[in-house]
Design a protein around this motif. Structure first.
Motif, PDB file in Angstrom:
ATOM      1  N   ILE A 131      37.434  27.444  36.363  1.00 14.22           N
ATOM      2  CA  ILE A 131      37.368  28.673  35.572  1.00 14.22           C
ATOM      3  C   ILE A 131      36.978  29.840  36.483  1.00 14.22           C
ATOM      4  N   TRP A 132      37.155  31.076  35.985  1.00 13.12           N
ATOM      5  CA  TRP A 132      36.941  32.264  36.786  1.00 13.12           C
ATOM      6  C   TRP A 132      35.540  32.321  37.400  1.00 13.12           C
ATOM      7  N   SER A 133      34.507  31.902  36.658  1.00 14.09           N
ATOM      8  CA  SER A 133      33.134  32.001  37.159  1.00 14.09           C
ATOM      9  C   SER A 133      32.908  31.156  38.409  1.00 14.09           C
ATOM     10  N   LYS A 134      33.828  30.224  38.702  1.00 12.55           N
ATOM     11  CA  LYS A 134      33.714  29.381  39.891  1.00 12.55           C
ATOM     12  C   LYS A 134      34.458  29.966  41.096  1.00 12.55           C
ATOM     13  N   TRP A 135      35.092  31.124  40.920  1.00  9.99           N
ATOM     14  CA  TRP A 135      35.856  31.752  42.014  1.00  9.99           C
ATOM     15  C   TRP A 135      34.877  32.211  43.093  1.00  9.99           C
ATOM     16  N   PRO A 136      34.988  31.691  44.331  1.00 10.90           N
ATOM     17  CA  PRO A 136      33.996  32.019  45.357  1.00 10.90           C
ATOM     18  C   PRO A 136      34.417  33.130  46.321  1.00 10.90           C
ATOM     19  N   LEU A 137      35.612  33.676  46.139  1.00 12.94           N
ATOM     20  CA  LEU A 137      36.140  34.688  47.051  1.00 12.94           C
ATOM     21  C   LEU A 137      35.967  36.087  46.456  1.00 12.94           C
ATOM     22  N   VAL A 161      43.695  41.430  40.133  1.00 10.03           N
ATOM     23  CA  VAL A 161      44.140  40.896  38.839  1.00 10.03           C
ATOM     24  C   VAL A 161      43.162  41.400  37.782  1.00 10.03           C
ATOM     25  N   PRO A 162      43.648  41.938  36.653  1.00 11.78           N
ATOM     26  CA  PRO A 162      42.738  42.435  35.619  1.00 11.78           C
ATOM     27  C   PRO A 162      41.710  41.386  35.198  1.00 11.78           C
ATOM     28  N   TYR A 163      40.492  41.851  34.961  1.00 11.07           N
ATOM     29  CA  TYR A 163      39.399  40.936  34.600  1.00 11.07           C
ATOM     30  C   TYR A 163      39.739  40.117  33.362  1.00 11.07           C
ATOM     31  N   GLN A 164      40.393  40.749  32.377  1.00 11.39           N
ATOM     32  CA  GLN A 164      40.738  40.049  31.136  1.00 11.39           C
ATOM     33  C   GLN A 164      41.652  38.849  31.404  1.00 11.39           C
ATOM     34  N   VAL A 165      42.521  38.984  32.411  1.00 11.26           N
ATOM     35  CA  VAL A 165      43.414  37.890  32.778  1.00 11.26           C
ATOM     36  C   VAL A 165      42.639  36.787  33.490  1.00 11.26           C
ATOM     37  N   ARG A 166      41.751  37.179  34.409  1.00 12.70           N
ATOM     38  CA  ARG A 166      40.986  36.203  35.187  1.00 12.70           C
ATOM     39  C   ARG A 166      40.123  35.314  34.297  1.00 12.70           C
ATOM     40  N   VAL A 167      39.501  35.899  33.278  1.00 14.82           N
ATOM     41  CA  VAL A 167      38.612  35.097  32.421  1.00 14.82           C
ATOM     42  C   VAL A 167      39.396  34.256  31.413  1.00 14.82           C
ATOM     43  N   GLN A 168      40.656  34.621  31.172  1.00 15.12           N
ATOM     44  CA  GLN A 168      41.458  33.899  30.175  1.00 15.12           C
ATOM     45  C   GLN A 168      42.146  32.669  30.754  1.00 15.12           C
ATOM     46  N   TYR A 169      42.525  32.723  32.026  1.00 18.47           N
ATOM     47  CA  TYR A 169      43.316  31.643  32.625  1.00 18.47           C
ATOM     48  C   TYR A 169      42.592  31.040  33.831  1.00 18.47           C
ATOM     49  N   PRO A 170      42.845  29.745  34.110  1.00 13.64           N
ATOM     50  CA  PRO A 170      42.179  29.088  35.234  1.00 13.64           C
ATOM     51  C   PRO A 170      42.848  29.399  36.570  1.00 13.64           C
TER      52      PRO A 170
END
Length: 275
Positions: A105-111, A116-125
């Motif tokens: 999930i987005w919260s695990k993104w370490p970079l 990419v819009p935030y709404q997209v990042r939190v919606q998709y893996p």
């Protein structure tokens, strides 16, 4: 091909679009090293063994609709990124490429945050796939991948998808002249330009413009990875391949420009190898 194991896997920042996968709970497996990191080569070897057990030389599958029987075999054995399966019946052949992936999930993104819009990042893996980092011998590295994010960024841009299809069509019609110029490389050119282009314009003019952008990047020898700075996608090509792609992409661009300005449909068909 999403992989799930009965222990926690934590992605850690590496560089240039790559991550390390820390899984101390999997130390007793064949693919987690003593320091607790998943090793790409060992994981692929473990998967290779499973595929070989399933896809024996005698495996045959019957299609319920037609009654046709397909001989199914394991072909590309994951020494690169994908594991491939081929089903053959008479003169018909169907290939399936399976890329192992760990989903996060987005919260695990370490970079750093991607464009990419935030709404997209939190919606998709997003995913980590076993891709080797250029000029690195570290077997722990995995490349980030987010096809859902890229799809959403490219969405609702009128002629964008048609232009990408046309670029792929030219690439396919000139595959020997453009060695290892992948679909993702063409897609990356589009992604880099998506917000700079009026996609309502005529498809032909857009095709000429975007092919010109591909030529620019080949001239520079650099195509940035959309999701992470510092990663040059052209690093996957050797010098001979990039030289051939650069030279022949220039030739194709000149032919495109001439064919459009002279309204020469025959020359356009030749570029797509439709004659």
């Amino acid at each position: 091909m999403k992989l799930k194991f009965p222990f926690q896997i934590t992605p850690e920042r590496d560089e240039n679009g790559f991550v390390l996968l820390y899984a101390p709970g999997g130390r007793n497996t064949a693919f987690v090293s003593s320091d607790g990191y998943i090793r790409r080569k060992d994981l692929q070897g473990w998967l290779r063994g499973i595929f070989k057990k399933v896809f024996t030389s005698t495996l045959s599958l019957k299609c319920n609709n037609t009654g046709n029987s397909y001989t199914v075999r394991y072909t590309n054995e994951g020494y690169g990124c994908a594991h491939s399966i081929e089903a053959v019946c008479g003169n018909r052949s169907i290939s399936f490429d399976l890329v192992p992936a760990f989903e996060f999930i987005w919260s695990k993104w370490p970079l750093a945050d991607p464009p990419v819009p935030y709404q997209v990042r939190v919606q998709y893996p997003w995913f980590a796939i076993p891709q080797q980092k250029s000029r690195s011998s570290d077997e722990r590295t995995f490349m980030v991948c987010a096809p859902h994010w890229e799809r959403e960024v490219m969405k609702n841009h009128y002629n964008l998808k048609n232009v990408l299809r046309l670029m792929k069509g030219i690439r396919d019609g000139n595959s020997k002249a453009l060695p290892h110029l992948s679909s993702y490389m063409l897609k990356s050119v589009i992604l880099q330009e998506v917000s700079n282009v009026n996609w309502m314009r005529d498809e032909g003019r857009l095709l000429e413009y975007m092919w010109g952008k591909l030529v620019e990047r080949l001239d520079n020898g650099r195509l940035n990875f959309f999701l992470a700075n510092g990663h040059n996608i052209f690093d996957r090509l050797n010098q001979q391949e990039i030289n051939a792609c650069r030279t022949n992409a220039h030739v194709i661009f000149c032919k495109l420009h001439e064919a459009f300005h002279q309204h020469n449909v025959y020359e356009l068909q030749k570029l797509f190898n439709l004659n």
